[in-house]
Design an enzyme around this catalytic site. Sequence first.
Site, PDB file in Angstrom:
ATOM      1  CG  ASP A  84      -2.229   0.566   0.749  1.00 45.09           C
ATOM      2  OD1 ASP A  84      -2.497   1.744   0.799  1.00 45.09           O
ATOM      3  OD2 ASP A  84      -3.393  -0.166   1.024  1.00 45.09           O
ATOM      4  CG  HIS A 140      -5.327   3.692   0.485  1.00 47.31           C
ATOM      5  ND1 HIS A 140      -5.047   2.229   0.428  1.00 47.31           N
ATOM      6  CD2 HIS A 140      -6.497   3.705   0.126  1.00 47.31           C
ATOM      7  CE1 HIS A 140      -6.084   1.646   0.086  1.00 47.31           C
ATOM      8  NE2 HIS A 140      -7.033   2.632  -0.237  1.00 47.31           N
ATOM      9  CB  SER A 151      -9.565   0.574  -0.176  1.00 43.49           C
ATOM     10  OG  SER A 151      -8.933   0.654  -1.231  1.00 43.49           O
TER      11      SER A 151
END
Length: 479
Positions: free
Chosen positions: A63, A95, A283
């Site tokens: 990520d 994220h 996600s």
Amino acid sequence: MKRLRLALLGAVVAALVVTSSAAAFTPGNPYYAKQWYLDQDHAFDAWATPPTFATPVKVAVIDSGVDCSLPDFTGQIAGQKSFVGGSPCIDNEGHGTIVAGEIAGALNQAGVVGLAYSSQLLVAKVVDSGGTIPLKAEAAGIRWAVNQGAKVVNLSFGAVRDPRAPNLDSYSKLEAKAVAYAVKKGAVIVAAVGNADEAYTTPWPFASWPSALPHVIGVGALTHSGNVPDFSDEDPVFVDIAAPGVGIFSTFPKDLTAQQPACAEQGYTGCAAGDLQHPEGTSFSAPQVSAAAAVLLGLDPTLTSSQVARLLERHTDDVNASNGCGQCPAGRDKYSGWGRLDVTKAVNFLDSGPRPPADRFEPNDSAPQAHTLWGTRADFTATLDFWDDPVDVYRVKLAAGQRLRARAAAGWSNAAVNLTLWRPGTTSLHGRSGRVASTAHPGATQRLSYRAPRGGWYVAELRIKRHGQGRYTLQLAKS
């Protein structure tokens, strides 16, 4: 080559004995009450007191990096590496830090708790300064994490898949090879199915890459009410399971929350700006399934990746009109796959039920991955699954003039398989040009006989043609 790939809506044998308990333990983390999704997942309902595991399971977060300085990750980081420059412990997007908190937030007094708080993280930073993921970085990150001992790999990103228009499809051979490498090494691969706002229309009828690759668990999103939101990509084959994907409360880089100095929840999404204050997207559904996989492997390290996938997918809560999704029919569907993640159901079945069948030949899903069969006879058992493993491929060497006789028998109800033999040198099992023999009609039993006009390594392919899964026997004899 760079592509925008973060699947965020609008943005980038163990010592534990499991027993079911009517009174689940409640983590003491200060922000646990904000993590509504853990109750939806039945994350801790199998235990009256916090369980412990003999060996932490390593989970790879491929990520944007992770803010490793947060107290939620004290003792939770097993390794970190950046493949795009800079520090893997600096997350300029936020994220990866959200994903990491969902998986492995420590069971302590810091803040949030991860569904798999006993696991440890391998942080692979693959998002560059422009917010995109170079394919070489992604592939290198996956391979590094698996070589570092990752048993679960979380891929919370996706690139558009469109089988109707090859020029719009984002398939990557480099990505596929990296995922196949991880599968071969025995890792459980979990990926977000993707968000329609990153496709061409909403809703989008195809799960994204890499969730559509073989042996990848594709995860869709659910809302508070149990509905599947329009942004969650649909697919009748590659959406395998669903988990909450809106209003996720988790960890967030302190450097970013510091931009909201009046906010009290520093280091958490409550102090993020814009869309990330209430993150939504597939996600953030995927890491809950990755964490559940780590829990199962913590309970039984001998489980194979396919066994973990089957335990999670086949022991879900069905998503349908009675519990919030008016468009979802009963049973497996293109919106939620097999249903809502239910950690307790999977854990309790692991404790009391028979293990799902294991297939020692996997991965053998393509000509380059074909499992080699030696000798003049072979008689063995393996498995097929219409949704997760529809093709098994084997290599068999024939001399010029030698005859091969093959018999496949599928042992599940209403089974239908095809048996095909391909000439030496075949690399793609599509079209008809490479076929030298094939059974005429799908069925539970298939027989094939072929005399080789020239010697070489022929490729035998067994493909499931109808919904179903189970064991089959394959017998090969040369004469």
